[in-house]
Design a protein around this motif. Structure first.
Motif, PDB file in Angstrom:
ATOM      1  N   LYS A   3       0.831  -1.197   0.000  1.00 29.18           N
ATOM      2  CA  LYS A   3       0.000   0.000   0.000  1.00 29.18           C
ATOM      3  C   LYS A   3       0.868   1.250   0.000  1.00 29.18           C
ATOM      4  O   LYS A   3       1.980   1.268   0.524  1.00 29.18           O
ATOM      5  CB  LYS A   3      -0.922   0.014   1.216  1.00 29.18           C
ATOM      6  N   ASN A 137      -9.379   4.521  -6.285  1.00 32.88           N
ATOM      7  CA  ASN A 137      -8.765   3.331  -5.703  1.00 32.88           C
ATOM      8  C   ASN A 137      -7.638   3.705  -4.738  1.00 32.88           C
ATOM      9  O   ASN A 137      -7.493   3.115  -3.662  1.00 32.88           O
ATOM     10  CB  ASN A 137      -8.243   2.444  -6.829  1.00 32.88           C
ATOM     11  N   GLU A 140      -9.182   5.197  -1.525  1.00 34.93           N
ATOM     12  CA  GLU A 140      -9.914   4.258  -0.682  1.00 34.93           C
ATOM     13  C   GLU A 140      -9.025   3.169  -0.089  1.00 34.93           C
ATOM     14  O   GLU A 140      -9.140   2.837   1.095  1.00 34.93           O
ATOM     15  CB  GLU A 140     -11.047   3.615  -1.485  1.00 34.93           C
ATOM     16  N   SER A 141      -8.137   2.587  -0.929  1.00 39.24           N
ATOM     17  CA  SER A 141      -7.359   1.441  -0.454  1.00 39.24           C
ATOM     18  C   SER A 141      -5.857   1.671  -0.459  1.00 39.24           C
ATOM     19  O   SER A 141      -5.102   0.816  -0.006  1.00 39.24           O
ATOM     20  CB  SER A 141      -7.679   0.216  -1.316  1.00 39.24           C
TER      21      SER A 141
END
Length: 273
Positions: A3, A137, A140-141
Protein backbone atom coordinates in the motif's frame (compact mmCIF):
# COMPACT_ATOMS: atom_id res chain seq x y z
CA UNK A 1 0.77 -5.14 -3.65
CA UNK A 2 2.29 -2.84 -1.00
CA UNK A 3 0.00 0.00 0.00
CA UNK A 4 1.02 3.59 -0.59
CA UNK A 5 1.70 5.94 2.29
CA UNK A 6 -0.64 8.83 2.92
CA UNK A 7 1.92 11.28 1.48
CA UNK A 8 2.46 9.17 -1.64
CA UNK A 9 -1.30 8.80 -2.07
CA UNK A 10 -1.71 12.60 -1.92
CA UNK A 11 1.11 13.14 -4.40
CA UNK A 12 -0.18 10.56 -6.85
CA UNK A 13 -3.72 11.87 -6.51
CA UNK A 14 -2.57 15.42 -7.26
CA UNK A 15 -0.66 14.27 -10.33
CA UNK A 16 -3.58 12.17 -11.56
CA UNK A 17 -6.01 15.05 -11.00
CA UNK A 18 -3.76 17.22 -13.12
CA UNK A 19 -3.76 14.54 -15.83
CA UNK A 20 -7.57 14.41 -15.78
CA UNK A 21 -7.67 18.21 -16.08
CA UNK A 22 -5.23 18.10 -18.98
CA UNK A 23 -7.39 15.51 -20.73
CA UNK A 24 -10.47 17.66 -20.14
CA UNK A 25 -8.71 20.65 -21.71
CA UNK A 26 -7.68 18.45 -24.62
CA UNK A 27 -11.31 17.45 -25.09
CA UNK A 28 -12.35 21.09 -25.31
CA UNK A 29 -9.63 22.24 -27.70
CA UNK A 30 -9.91 19.29 -30.08
CA UNK A 31 -11.59 20.13 -33.41
CA UNK A 32 -14.82 18.43 -34.47
CA UNK A 33 -17.03 18.64 -37.53
CA UNK A 34 -19.27 21.74 -37.77
CA UNK A 35 -20.94 21.40 -41.13
CA UNK A 36 -23.19 24.20 -42.25
CA UNK A 37 -21.65 26.78 -39.88
CA UNK A 38 -19.74 29.88 -41.08
CA UNK A 39 -15.94 30.03 -40.90
CA UNK A 40 -14.91 31.68 -37.64
CA UNK A 41 -11.17 31.15 -38.03
CA UNK A 42 -10.44 34.89 -37.90
CA UNK A 43 -12.46 35.62 -34.73
CA UNK A 44 -11.62 35.28 -31.05
CA UNK A 45 -7.84 35.74 -31.50
CA UNK A 46 -7.34 37.35 -28.09
CA UNK A 47 -9.33 34.63 -26.34
CA UNK A 48 -7.29 31.93 -28.06
CA UNK A 49 -4.08 33.58 -26.83
CA UNK A 50 -5.45 33.52 -23.29
CA UNK A 51 -6.22 29.83 -23.65
CA UNK A 52 -2.67 29.12 -24.82
CA UNK A 53 -1.21 31.06 -21.88
CA UNK A 54 -3.45 29.18 -19.46
CA UNK A 55 -2.36 25.89 -21.01
CA UNK A 56 1.29 26.82 -20.51
CA UNK A 57 0.63 27.58 -16.84
CA UNK A 58 -1.08 24.21 -16.44
CA UNK A 59 1.94 22.47 -18.00
CA UNK A 60 4.24 24.23 -15.52
CA UNK A 61 2.01 23.12 -12.64
CA UNK A 62 2.13 19.55 -13.94
CA UNK A 63 5.94 19.58 -13.91
CA UNK A 64 5.90 20.87 -10.34
CA UNK A 65 3.50 18.12 -9.29
CA UNK A 66 5.68 15.43 -10.88
CA UNK A 67 8.62 16.50 -8.68
CA UNK A 68 6.46 16.86 -5.56
CA UNK A 69 7.45 13.43 -4.20
CA UNK A 70 10.80 14.88 -3.09
CA UNK A 71 9.20 17.64 -1.05
CA UNK A 72 7.95 17.74 2.53
CA UNK A 73 4.42 17.60 3.88
CA UNK A 74 4.16 21.41 3.74
CA UNK A 75 4.93 21.21 0.04
CA UNK A 76 2.00 18.83 -0.38
CA UNK A 77 -0.26 21.47 1.15
CA UNK A 78 1.20 24.03 -1.26
CA UNK A 79 0.53 21.65 -4.14
CA UNK A 80 -3.06 21.30 -3.00
CA UNK A 81 -3.44 25.08 -3.13
CA UNK A 82 -1.89 25.11 -6.58
CA UNK A 83 -4.29 22.36 -7.59
CA UNK A 84 -7.20 24.58 -6.51
CA UNK A 85 -5.75 27.43 -8.56
CA UNK A 86 -5.21 24.99 -11.39
CA UNK A 87 -8.90 24.01 -11.35
CA UNK A 88 -9.91 27.68 -11.36
CA UNK A 89 -7.74 28.23 -14.42
CA UNK A 90 -9.28 25.14 -15.99
CA UNK A 91 -12.79 26.50 -15.47
CA UNK A 92 -11.69 29.79 -17.00
CA UNK A 93 -10.27 27.95 -19.98
CA UNK A 94 -13.46 25.92 -20.36
CA UNK A 95 -15.55 29.11 -20.28
CA UNK A 96 -13.40 30.67 -22.99
CA UNK A 97 -13.45 27.52 -25.09
CA UNK A 98 -17.20 27.06 -24.71
CA UNK A 99 -17.61 30.50 -26.34
CA UNK A 100 -15.05 30.24 -29.12
CA UNK A 101 -14.32 26.55 -29.73
CA UNK A 102 -16.26 26.50 -33.06
CA UNK A 103 -13.62 28.79 -34.59
CA UNK A 104 -10.81 26.49 -33.46
CA UNK A 105 -12.64 23.48 -34.79
CA UNK A 106 -13.37 25.25 -38.05
CA UNK A 107 -9.65 26.00 -38.51
CA UNK A 108 -8.66 22.36 -38.00
CA UNK A 109 -11.63 20.74 -39.68
CA UNK A 110 -9.60 19.91 -42.77
CA UNK A 111 -6.67 18.49 -40.76
CA UNK A 112 -8.40 15.51 -39.15
CA UNK A 113 -11.27 13.40 -40.33
CA UNK A 114 -14.38 12.90 -38.25
CA UNK A 115 -13.57 9.23 -37.66
CA UNK A 116 -10.09 10.03 -36.34
CA UNK A 117 -11.51 12.68 -34.04
CA UNK A 118 -14.10 10.26 -32.69
CA UNK A 119 -11.41 7.68 -31.98
CA UNK A 120 -9.19 10.23 -30.25
CA UNK A 121 -12.11 11.47 -28.17
CA UNK A 122 -13.00 7.89 -27.19
CA UNK A 123 -9.39 7.15 -26.19
CA UNK A 124 -9.20 10.40 -24.24
CA UNK A 125 -12.43 9.63 -22.40
CA UNK A 126 -11.24 6.09 -21.64
CA UNK A 127 -7.93 7.38 -20.24
CA UNK A 128 -9.78 9.95 -18.14
CA UNK A 129 -12.13 7.27 -16.76
CA UNK A 130 -9.24 4.94 -15.92
CA UNK A 131 -7.34 7.72 -14.13
CA UNK A 132 -10.49 8.72 -12.21
CA UNK A 133 -11.04 5.13 -11.06
CA UNK A 134 -7.35 4.88 -10.12
CA UNK A 135 -7.59 8.04 -8.00
CA UNK A 136 -10.62 6.61 -6.23
CA UNK A 137 -8.77 3.33 -5.70
CA UNK A 138 -5.73 5.15 -4.25
CA UNK A 139 -7.90 7.24 -1.93
CA UNK A 140 -9.91 4.26 -0.68
CA UNK A 141 -7.36 1.44 -0.45
CA UNK A 142 -3.97 3.08 -1.03
CA UNK A 143 -3.29 0.90 -4.10
CA UNK A 144 -3.61 1.31 -7.85
CA UNK A 145 -4.83 -2.18 -8.75
CA UNK A 146 -7.44 -0.75 -11.09
CA UNK A 147 -4.69 0.90 -13.15
CA UNK A 148 -2.77 -2.38 -13.33
CA UNK A 149 -5.93 -4.24 -14.33
CA UNK A 150 -6.71 -1.64 -16.98
CA UNK A 151 -3.15 -1.97 -18.26
CA UNK A 152 -3.51 -5.75 -18.44
CA UNK A 153 -6.82 -5.41 -20.27
CA UNK A 154 -5.23 -3.06 -22.78
CA UNK A 155 -2.32 -5.46 -23.22
CA UNK A 156 -4.79 -8.28 -23.85
CA UNK A 157 -6.68 -6.12 -26.36
CA UNK A 158 -3.43 -5.15 -28.04
CA UNK A 159 -2.33 -8.79 -28.18
CA UNK A 160 -5.71 -9.79 -29.59
CA UNK A 161 -5.54 -6.95 -32.10
CA UNK A 162 -2.00 -8.03 -33.01
CA UNK A 163 -3.23 -11.58 -33.55
CA UNK A 164 -6.03 -10.24 -35.72
CA UNK A 165 -3.51 -8.26 -37.76
CA UNK A 166 -1.33 -11.35 -38.15
CA UNK A 167 -4.33 -13.42 -39.24
CA UNK A 168 -5.38 -10.65 -41.58
CA UNK A 169 -1.88 -10.52 -43.08
CA UNK A 170 -1.86 -14.30 -43.43
CA UNK A 171 -5.32 -14.10 -44.97
CA UNK A 172 -4.09 -11.47 -47.44
CA UNK A 173 -1.12 -13.65 -48.36
CA UNK A 174 -3.40 -16.65 -48.79
CA UNK A 175 -5.79 -14.56 -50.89
CA UNK A 176 -2.87 -13.41 -53.06
CA UNK A 177 -1.72 -17.01 -53.41
CA UNK A 178 -5.24 -18.13 -54.32
CA UNK A 179 -5.58 -15.24 -56.76
CA UNK A 180 -2.28 -16.25 -58.37
CA UNK A 181 -3.45 -19.86 -58.57
CA UNK A 182 -6.75 -18.66 -60.00
CA UNK A 183 -4.89 -16.63 -62.63
CA UNK A 184 -2.80 -19.69 -63.52
CA UNK A 185 -5.93 -21.83 -63.73
CA UNK A 186 -7.61 -19.18 -65.89
CA UNK A 187 -4.60 -19.04 -68.21
CA UNK A 188 -4.44 -22.83 -68.41
CA UNK A 189 -8.18 -22.99 -69.03
CA UNK A 190 -7.93 -20.32 -71.72
CA UNK A 191 -5.12 -22.26 -73.40
CA UNK A 192 -7.14 -25.48 -73.24
CA UNK A 193 -10.23 -23.72 -74.59
CA UNK A 194 -8.17 -22.20 -77.39
CA UNK A 195 -6.75 -25.62 -78.25
CA UNK A 196 -10.25 -27.09 -78.20
CA UNK A 197 -11.53 -24.30 -80.42
CA UNK A 198 -8.68 -24.93 -82.84
CA UNK A 199 -9.44 -28.65 -82.77
CA UNK A 200 -13.14 -27.96 -83.38
CA UNK A 201 -12.28 -25.74 -86.36
CA UNK A 202 -9.93 -28.42 -87.71
CA UNK A 203 -12.54 -31.16 -87.28
CA UNK A 204 -15.17 -28.98 -88.95
CA UNK A 205 -12.85 -28.51 -91.92
CA UNK A 206 -12.19 -32.23 -92.01
CA UNK A 207 -15.92 -32.91 -91.86
CA UNK A 208 -16.59 -30.53 -94.73
CA UNK A 209 -13.86 -32.20 -96.77
CA UNK A 210 -15.24 -35.64 -95.95
CA UNK A 211 -18.75 -34.52 -96.91
CA UNK A 212 -17.50 -33.09 -100.19
CA UNK A 213 -15.48 -36.24 -100.90
CA UNK A 214 -18.43 -38.46 -100.00
CA UNK A 215 -20.75 -36.46 -102.25
CA UNK A 216 -18.29 -36.72 -105.12
CA UNK A 217 -17.87 -40.47 -104.59
CA UNK A 218 -21.65 -40.91 -104.37
CA UNK A 219 -22.15 -39.03 -107.61
CA UNK A 220 -19.39 -41.03 -109.28
CA UNK A 221 -20.76 -44.34 -108.04
CA UNK A 222 -24.25 -43.40 -109.17
CA UNK A 223 -23.08 -42.43 -112.63
CA UNK A 224 -20.89 -45.52 -112.85
CA UNK A 225 -23.76 -47.76 -111.78
CA UNK A 226 -26.14 -46.11 -114.21
CA UNK A 227 -23.61 -46.58 -117.00
CA UNK A 228 -23.06 -50.23 -116.12
CA UNK A 229 -26.81 -50.81 -116.02
CA UNK A 230 -27.21 -49.09 -119.36
CA UNK A 231 -24.40 -51.15 -120.91
CA UNK A 232 -25.85 -54.36 -119.48
CA UNK A 233 -29.27 -53.48 -120.79
CA UNK A 234 -27.76 -52.73 -124.19
CA UNK A 235 -25.90 -56.06 -124.22
CA UNK A 236 -29.04 -57.90 -123.23
CA UNK A 237 -31.00 -56.11 -125.93
CA UNK A 238 -28.38 -57.04 -128.54
CA UNK A 239 -28.32 -60.66 -127.37
CA UNK A 240 -32.11 -60.72 -127.46
CA UNK A 241 -32.08 -59.43 -131.02
CA UNK A 242 -29.55 -62.08 -132.03
CA UNK A 243 -31.67 -64.77 -130.43
CA UNK A 244 -34.77 -63.44 -132.18
CA UNK A 245 -32.96 -63.67 -135.50
CA UNK A 246 -31.83 -67.20 -134.72
CA UNK A 247 -35.39 -68.12 -133.83
CA UNK A 248 -36.63 -66.63 -137.09
CA UNK A 249 -34.01 -68.59 -139.01
CA UNK A 250 -34.92 -71.79 -137.22
CA UNK A 251 -38.61 -71.18 -137.87
CA UNK A 252 -37.92 -70.53 -141.52
CA UNK A 253 -35.80 -73.64 -141.76
CA UNK A 254 -38.44 -75.68 -139.95
CA UNK A 255 -41.14 -74.39 -142.28
CA UNK A 256 -38.95 -75.23 -145.27
CA UNK A 257 -38.33 -78.75 -144.02
CA UNK A 258 -42.03 -79.25 -143.37
CA UNK A 259 -42.86 -78.04 -146.87
CA UNK A 260 -40.20 -80.31 -148.39
CA UNK A 261 -41.42 -83.22 -146.32
CA UNK A 262 -44.98 -82.68 -147.50
CA UNK A 263 -43.88 -82.46 -151.09
CA UNK A 264 -41.83 -85.67 -150.79
CA UNK A 265 -44.71 -87.37 -149.12
CA UNK A 266 -47.07 -86.28 -151.88
CA UNK A 267 -44.59 -87.36 -154.51
CA UNK A 268 -44.21 -90.77 -152.99
CA UNK A 269 -47.95 -91.18 -152.77
CA UNK A 270 -48.35 -90.33 -156.42
CA UNK A 271 -45.71 -92.84 -157.53
CA UNK A 272 -47.07 -95.53 -155.31
CA UNK A 273 -50.46 -95.31 -156.83
Amino acid sequence: MEKLTHLEALLFTAVLENCVDQLSILGYIMPVSHEGKPDLSHTGTQEMKEIIETQKELDINCQELMSARQWSGETVTSMSLKSIKHKQQLRKTEDLKSTHHPSKRAMKHTALSVENLRKIQADRQYASDVITVTMKNIQESGTFNSLTEANEREKAKKSKFHDILIREEEGKKEIKSLEKQLQNVKKQTEIELQNRDNMIVYLKDELQEMKAKTNMESCYMKKSTDLQVHQTQKKCSNAENVLDKEIQKLRSKTDEEIRVHIEIENFLRQHHE
